[in-house]
Design a protein around this motif. Structure first.
Motif, PDB file in Angstrom:
ATOM      1  N   ASN A 183      -2.770   6.143  -3.985  1.00  0.00           N
ATOM      2  CA  ASN A 183      -3.465   5.321  -3.563  1.00  0.00           C
ATOM      3  C   ASN A 183      -3.285   3.687  -3.983  1.00  0.00           C
ATOM      4  O   ASN A 183      -4.173   3.029  -4.244  1.00  0.00           O
ATOM      5  CB  ASN A 183      -4.854   5.568  -3.558  1.00  0.00           C
TER       6      ASN A 183
ATOM      7  N   GLN B 278       0.863  -1.246   0.015  1.00  0.00           N
ATOM      8  CA  GLN B 278      -0.020   0.080   0.034  1.00  0.00           C
ATOM      9  C   GLN B 278       0.741   1.358   0.050  1.00  0.00           C
ATOM     10  O   GLN B 278       1.695   1.379   0.665  1.00  0.00           O
ATOM     11  CB  GLN B 278      -0.938  -0.068   1.151  1.00  0.00           C
TER      12      GLN B 278
ATOM     13  N   THR C 238       0.300   5.477  -0.157  1.00  0.00           N
ATOM     14  CA  THR C 238      -0.498   6.803  -0.317  1.00  0.00           C
ATOM     15  C   THR C 238       0.235   8.019  -0.747  1.00  0.00           C
ATOM     16  O   THR C 238      -0.350   9.077  -0.837  1.00  0.00           O
ATOM     17  CB  THR C 238      -1.363   6.995   0.847  1.00  0.00           C
TER      18      THR C 238
ATOM     19  N   THR D 111     -10.096   6.403   1.006  1.00  0.00           N
ATOM     20  CA  THR D 111      -9.063   7.287   0.397  1.00  0.00           C
ATOM     21  C   THR D 111      -9.770   8.072  -0.737  1.00  0.00           C
ATOM     22  O   THR D 111     -10.294   9.243  -0.462  1.00  0.00           O
ATOM     23  CB  THR D 111      -8.012   6.439  -0.292  1.00  0.00           C
ATOM     24  N   TRP D 112      -9.608   7.485  -1.837  1.00  0.00           N
ATOM     25  CA  TRP D 112     -10.640   8.195  -3.091  1.00  0.00           C
ATOM     26  C   TRP D 112     -11.956   8.681  -2.914  1.00  0.00           C
ATOM     27  O   TRP D 112     -12.260   9.837  -3.110  1.00  0.00           O
ATOM     28  CB  TRP D 112     -10.439   7.337  -4.463  1.00  0.00           C
TER      29      TRP D 112
END
Length: 406
Positions: A327, A22, A24, A344-345
């Motif tokens: 992301n 992951q 970000t 997130t988005w």
């Protein structure tokens, strides 16, 4: 007892579900985890960390943005290797073409551990290539390419990507039953079977090489009527001399040659005669080539499986820079990936749109004000010119009066 067993199994499943990677891009520390390609012969562009010109949350929406036009981009990172035997493989990331891209890639590539990150380039072998690609009005699609035994295989279905300036979430799900799904903004855009939608394996059946169409096979549904005959008055010339034309009075046969009237379309012309069609009494329908089992086909129950997933990279070309990537997620949990996508988005997209709408409104008002100012300036100049003309006319009149007095 059954309920208790189900709860235990569910708990085991939740424990086993895993996020393998992951990213970000929350701060500049990403540069220590990602490696810039230095492949010779390529002029690579630079990425910069930014939420872009508009966003929903200045920190959450930070991503890496292409910053130079007409450049290759090559950046990759490695993580702990894993295999997806018996598990789904979920690949997810966001793409924001805030520059209103006209031609350029927005996809990522997934590699095994053999990737030479310092030398990553377009021919570096990869496992999966996934994401949007736009070039002109004709190419606006989502690539899904799988590598199988050293060969890259493109999806046969068309998946249209988003082509606006906002951030969009792209998700690829490969399942252990050899099926797949492509989600855009957490909504299904395409799905199917790996074996059906890619030419990864040879076809199960092929045309029988020993079979051929019988010589007496008649596949004409209709035939000319053998009893139909052409009417006696059918044959007429296509063009005839104009009956209303007359020889010009100044026509000289010796000088101009023999006069002939111009030709016109014949109203009685009927074209080429053909007998009418009737049903063919010997019609057997279209001949279908019989198929046999393909001796080169071997079932692959683990077509979905990758033994070693180890790296992800951005290896692309952009004519007009400005795309923001963010992301990144690789997991084996479909529902968790959807949830992370929304957290997130999904949590900032509405506010980002509001900010963009506000900017557009400000630009519209600014353009209107500038247009009005230009128009006012034009009118002022015209008024000044009119005043100058009036002054010149007054001076001319005064000069004329002065000469009269003399």
């Amino acid at each position: 007892m059954k309920i208790h067993l189900f709860a235990v199994l569910l708990g085991v499943a939740l424990v086993e579900a895993k996020v393998y990677f992951q990213e970000t891009f929350s701060d500049e520390s990403y540069v220590s985890r990602w490696v810039q390609s230095e492949n010779k012969g390529k002029e690579f562009g630079k990425f910069k960390l930014t939420p872009g010109k508009f966003y929903g949350d200045a920190e959450k929406d930070k991503g890496i943005q292409t910053s130079q036009d007409a450049r290759f981009y090559g950046l990759s990172t490695k993580f702990e290797p894993f295999g997806n035997k018996g598990k789904p493989l979920v690949i997810q990331f966001t793409v924001k073409h805030e520059q209103n891209i006209d031609c350029g890639g927005g996809y990522l590539k997934v590699f095994d551990c053999s990737l030479d990150q310092k030398d990553m380039h377009g021919d570096s072998p990869y496992l999966i290539m996934f994401g949007p690609d736009i070039c002109g009005p004709g190419t606006k699609k989502v690539h899904v390419i799988f590598n199988y035994k050293g060969q890259n295989h493109l999806i046969k279905k068309e998946i249209r990507c988003k082509d606006d300036v906002f951030s969009h979430l792209y998700t690829l799900i490969v399942k252990p039953d050899n099926t797949y799904e492509v989600l855009i903004d957490n909504e299904k855009a395409q799905s199917g079977e790996l074996e059906e939608d890619w030419d990864i394996l040879p076809p199960k059946q092929v045309k029988d090489p020993d079979a051929s169409k019988p010589e007496d096979w008649d596949d004409r549904s209709t035939i000319p009527d053998p009893d139909d005959t052409k009417p006696e008055d059918w044959d007429q010339p296509e063009h005839i001399p104009d009956p209303d034309a007359t020889k010009p009075e100044d026509w000289d046969d010796e000088m101009d040659g023999e006069w002939e009237p111009p030709m016109i379309d014949n109203p009685d012309y009927k074209g080429e005669w053909k007998p009418k069609q009737i049903d063919n009494p010997d019609y057997k329908g279209p001949w279908v080539h019989p198929e046999i089992d393909n001796p080169e086909y071997t079932p692959e129950p683990e077509l979905y499986k990758y033994d070693e997933v180890c790296s992800v990279g951005l290896d692309l070309w952009q004519v007009k820079s400005g795309t923001i990537f963010d992301n990144f997620l690789i997991s084996d949990d479909i529902e968790e990936a959807k949830l992370i996508g929304e957290e997130t988005w999904g949590s900032t997209r509405d506010e980002a749109k509001k900010m963009k709408d506000g900017q557009d409104e400000e630009e519209r008002k600014k353009a209107e004000d500038e247009a009005k100012a230009a128009e006012d300036s034009k009118e002022d100049n015209e008024d000044e010119e009119d005043e100058d003309l009036d002054d010149e006319e007054d001076e001319d009149i005064e000069d004329e009066l002065g000469h009269d007095e003399l």
